[in-house]
Design a protein around this motif. Structure first.
Motif, short mmCIF file in Angstrom:
data_model
loop_
_atom_site.label_atom_id
_atom_site.label_comp_id
_atom_site.label_asym_id
_atom_site.label_seq_id
_atom_site.Cartn_x
_atom_site.Cartn_y
_atom_site.Cartn_z
N TYR A 94 5.75 76.61 20.46
CA TYR A 94 5.81 76.07 19.10
C TYR A 94 5.83 74.55 19.22
N TYR B 187 8.58 73.30 21.74
CA TYR B 187 9.81 74.08 21.71
C TYR B 187 9.50 75.50 22.21
N ASP C 211 10.17 78.27 20.79
CA ASP C 211 9.71 79.08 19.67
C ASP C 211 10.11 78.38 18.38
N ALA C 212 9.68 78.93 17.26
CA ALA C 212 9.95 78.30 15.96
C ALA C 212 11.45 78.27 15.65
N ALA C 213 12.15 79.32 16.04
CA ALA C 213 13.58 79.42 15.72
C ALA C 213 14.39 78.33 16.41
N SER C 214 13.92 77.87 17.56
CA SER C 214 14.68 76.87 18.33
C SER C 214 14.40 75.44 17.89
N ARG C 215 13.41 75.25 17.03
CA ARG C 215 13.03 73.88 16.69
C ARG C 215 14.19 73.09 16.08
N ASP C 216 14.75 73.57 14.99
CA ASP C 216 15.82 72.82 14.32
C ASP C 216 17.06 72.69 15.20
#
Length: 247
Positions: free
Chosen positions: A27, A82, A84-89
């Protein structure tokens, strides 16, 4: 033994371990910073001396760092990754709130903000378009963004997979990663990719040859027999900064 090797290679490719040009992330975030007047040298120095290292410490992958070829004192564009998307923030907030970054940020902006505007685009890998080898160093890059007609995003990926990438290489253009944008409203994604060459003059000459290549004309016309695929293409030239992992 041959069948086992074939199976293992297929598994590696499907897992993204083989194909993505040495990039581990799944991501991506492309950020473009418009520098405050006269602050580009300070902004570049902050990235080179601090930001890349702090990104890495906080689990963010450094992918590419560019300055605009047309306006080198105005914009800096970079791509980070990143898992994955979930780990971005989670990872971005970890970076932004770290004591190390807060100290660097405050010290670097003691005489005023370095950045006046930030634009961001989120992306994922494009389908089956990143199985080519990592290219040798380029002197110039063009970031190309394809806005496709509704329902045509799969068509453009198929054309690139079956024809366009090989025809680029035929003319000496270098294929870098291919991504799809992640649109907030769930709209159709855009295809985003990087092409490279030794210089802008060499790039333009190679692309002119590509445009009139009979193999390309045939592939384009056959793929568009049911209707046009691409509505608009944006192209921006960049030069890699010395510390950019992608060159």
């Amino acid at each position: 033994m041959k069948n086992l090797l074939t199976f293992l290679v297929a598994m590696l490719i499907s897992a993204g371990l083989f194909a993505q040009q040495g990039i581990k992330s799944k991501y991506f975030e492309m950020r473009t910073y418009t520098a405050s007047e006269g602050k580009m040298p300070d902004l570049i120095a902050r990235f080179q001396n601090h930001t890349l290292k702090i990104f890495k410490k906080n689990g963010i992958e450094n992918v590419a760092y560019f300055i605009s070829e047309e306006n080198p004192d105005k914009t800096l564009t970079f791509i980070i990754g990143y898992p994955d998307a979930a780990s971005r923030d989670v990872l971005w907030n970890k970076f932004a709130n770290s004591a190390e970054w807060q100290k660097v940020f405050k010290a670097s902006e003691a005489n005023g903000p370095l950045v006046q505007k930030v634009d961001q685009v989120f992306m994922v890998w494009a389908n089956n378009l990143n199985d080519h080898k990592k290219p040798k160093k380029s002197g110039i890059f063009q970031l190309r963004t394809y806005h496709c007609f509704p329902g045509k995003i799969e068509n453009i990926q198929t054309r690139f997979r079956d024809h366009t990438r090989d025809l680029f290489e035929k003319q000496g253009l270098k294929n870098y990663p291919y991504w799809l944008t992640v649109e907030k409203d769930g709209a159709q994604p855009k295809l985003v990719y990087l092409l490279g060459h030794d210089s802008k003059e060499a790039f333009n000459a190679a692309f002119d040859r590509f445009r009139v290549d009979p193999d390309w004309v045939k592939a384009r016309d056959e793929s568009e027999a049911p209707g046009k695929i691409v509505e608009k293409v944006d192209g921006v030239f960049y030069k890699a900064l010395p510390f950019s992992p992608m060159k």
